[in-house]
Design a protein around this motif. Structure first.
Motif, PDB file in Angstrom:
ATOM      1  N   GLU A  92       0.830  -1.210   0.000  1.00  0.00           N
ATOM      2  CA  GLU A  92       0.000   0.000   0.000  1.00  0.00           C
ATOM      3  C   GLU A  92       0.863   1.257   0.000  1.00  0.00           C
ATOM      4  O   GLU A  92       0.578   2.225  -0.724  1.00  0.00           O
ATOM      5  N   LEU A  93       1.898   1.235   0.836  1.00  0.00           N
ATOM      6  CA  LEU A  93       2.763   2.407   0.925  1.00  0.00           C
ATOM      7  C   LEU A  93       3.508   2.651  -0.376  1.00  0.00           C
ATOM      8  O   LEU A  93       3.695   3.805  -0.794  1.00  0.00           O
ATOM      9  N   GLU A  94       3.943   1.581  -1.043  1.00  0.00           N
ATOM     10  CA  GLU A  94       4.650   1.735  -2.311  1.00  0.00           C
ATOM     11  C   GLU A  94       3.733   2.354  -3.362  1.00  0.00           C
ATOM     12  O   GLU A  94       4.135   3.246  -4.113  1.00  0.00           O
ATOM     13  N   GLU A  95       2.484   1.873  -3.422  1.00  0.00           N
ATOM     14  CA  GLU A  95       1.513   2.443  -4.355  1.00  0.00           C
ATOM     15  C   GLU A  95       1.244   3.914  -4.025  1.00  0.00           C
ATOM     16  O   GLU A  95       1.151   4.759  -4.925  1.00  0.00           O
ATOM     17  N   ALA A  96       1.101   4.192  -2.728  1.00  0.00           N
ATOM     18  CA  ALA A  96       0.807   5.569  -2.297  1.00  0.00           C
ATOM     19  C   ALA A  96       1.963   6.498  -2.657  1.00  0.00           C
ATOM     20  O   ALA A  96       1.744   7.613  -3.159  1.00  0.00           O
TER      21      ALA A  96
END
Length: 294
Positions: free
Chosen positions: A239-243
């Motif tokens: 999720e953090l990578e996408e964000a």
């Protein structure tokens, strides 16, 4: 709530208004000590030194070691009488408003108005703050995100990056704030691509912090089963990578929220916003000057 002086050191806040300013200072400072180390009492709306004597007198112990007074008294005559009384009892006290008024007065050569509670008057700033709070309620956690044109600040972030409490704090400061949750595999609302990057702020935390918070929110085994991989570190990392990738595409300013108080994150956002606004204003002024010189 009252508490006996003998139980723990007592801090008394005195004001000829509500005493909110002094309480905030005292609470901020007391945060540097163990929770509950002090008993904080408030005496608001003071109009005479007799009120102070009636409130403070019974709480003074034999050697005065357990009491300190913080006060914000705008009326100079009343302030002087209160200071004399506290000095007579040898009570430690801090005048939080007098020196500030003196410095500001010396800057412009005008005496202060001496009106208590001016900051709390129902003026344009008050109504602006109410409007900002209403905007926050209508645009919290993705609500109303089809139209973000009225937002001063738009916060983006995955779950548990302090979007809502930070939005609430900024709204209290008078900013219209919308916050948009970013979820794994889900397209963000198209409206965020229409927002000026100056107003976009991405909130980032660490995998460990987010995972721990999410895990504590899940509670029982049934909730964990339903939530699936919500709190698993690998899922959080994805999720953090996408964000981060989205925030980079949008060109928004990224703020780390882990290990920070809400006030710190808010100050970082406001400072950046003001810097960009000032830089744009300077550029506009230069362009206007150049056109004039032509």
């Amino acid at each position: 709530m009252d508490c006996p002086v003998t139980a723990r050191p007592t801090v008394i806040v005195i004001s000829d208004s509500l005493g909110d300013t002094a309480c905030e200072v005292v609470l901020a400072a007391s945060g540097q000590f163990d929770e509950g180390a002090f008993c904080v009492l408030r005496l608001p709306k003071v109009t005479s030194v007799e009120q102070v004597k009636s409130f403070v007198g019974p709480r003074v112990d034999a050697d005065h070691r357990d009491i300190a007074v913080f006060h914000t008294i705008v009326d100079p005559a009343l302030r002087a009488r209160v200071l004399d009384y506290l000095g007579m009892l040898h009570i430690r006290s801090v005048d939080l408003i007098g020196p500030t008024l003196a410095v500001l007065s010396s800057l412009i050569g005008v005496p202060p108005k001496g009106v208590a509670g001016v900051i709390h008057k129902t003026d344009d700033r008050y109504f602006h703050r109410i409007e900002a709070m209403e905007y926050f309620v209508e645009h919290d956690d993705g609500r109303g995100c089809d139209d973000l044109s009225g937002a001063d600040i738009v916060l983006l972030g995955v779950s548990r990056t302090s979007k809502t409490p930070l939005s609430m704090y900024l709204a209290y400061q008078g900013y219209k704030v919308a916050n948009v949750p970013l979820a794994h595999g889900m397209e963000p609302p198209k409206s965020i691509y229409e927002v000026d990057p100056m107003r976009l702020f991405g909130l980032i935390s660490t995998v460990d912090v987010i995972s721990e918070i999410r895990d504590s929110r899940l509670g029982d085994d049934y909730a964990r089963a339903v939530a699936g991989s919500y709190a698993e570190p690998e899922s959080v990392r994805s999720e953090l990578e996408e964000a981060r990738a989205l925030m980079k595409r949008l060109g928004c300013f990224v703020v780390r929220t882990d290990g920070k108080a809400i006030e710190e994150s808010a100050a970082e956002i406001i400072s950046h916003l003001e810097e960009i606004q000032e830089a744009r204003a300077r550029r506009a002024a230069r362009r206007a000057q150049q056109r004039y010189l032509r």
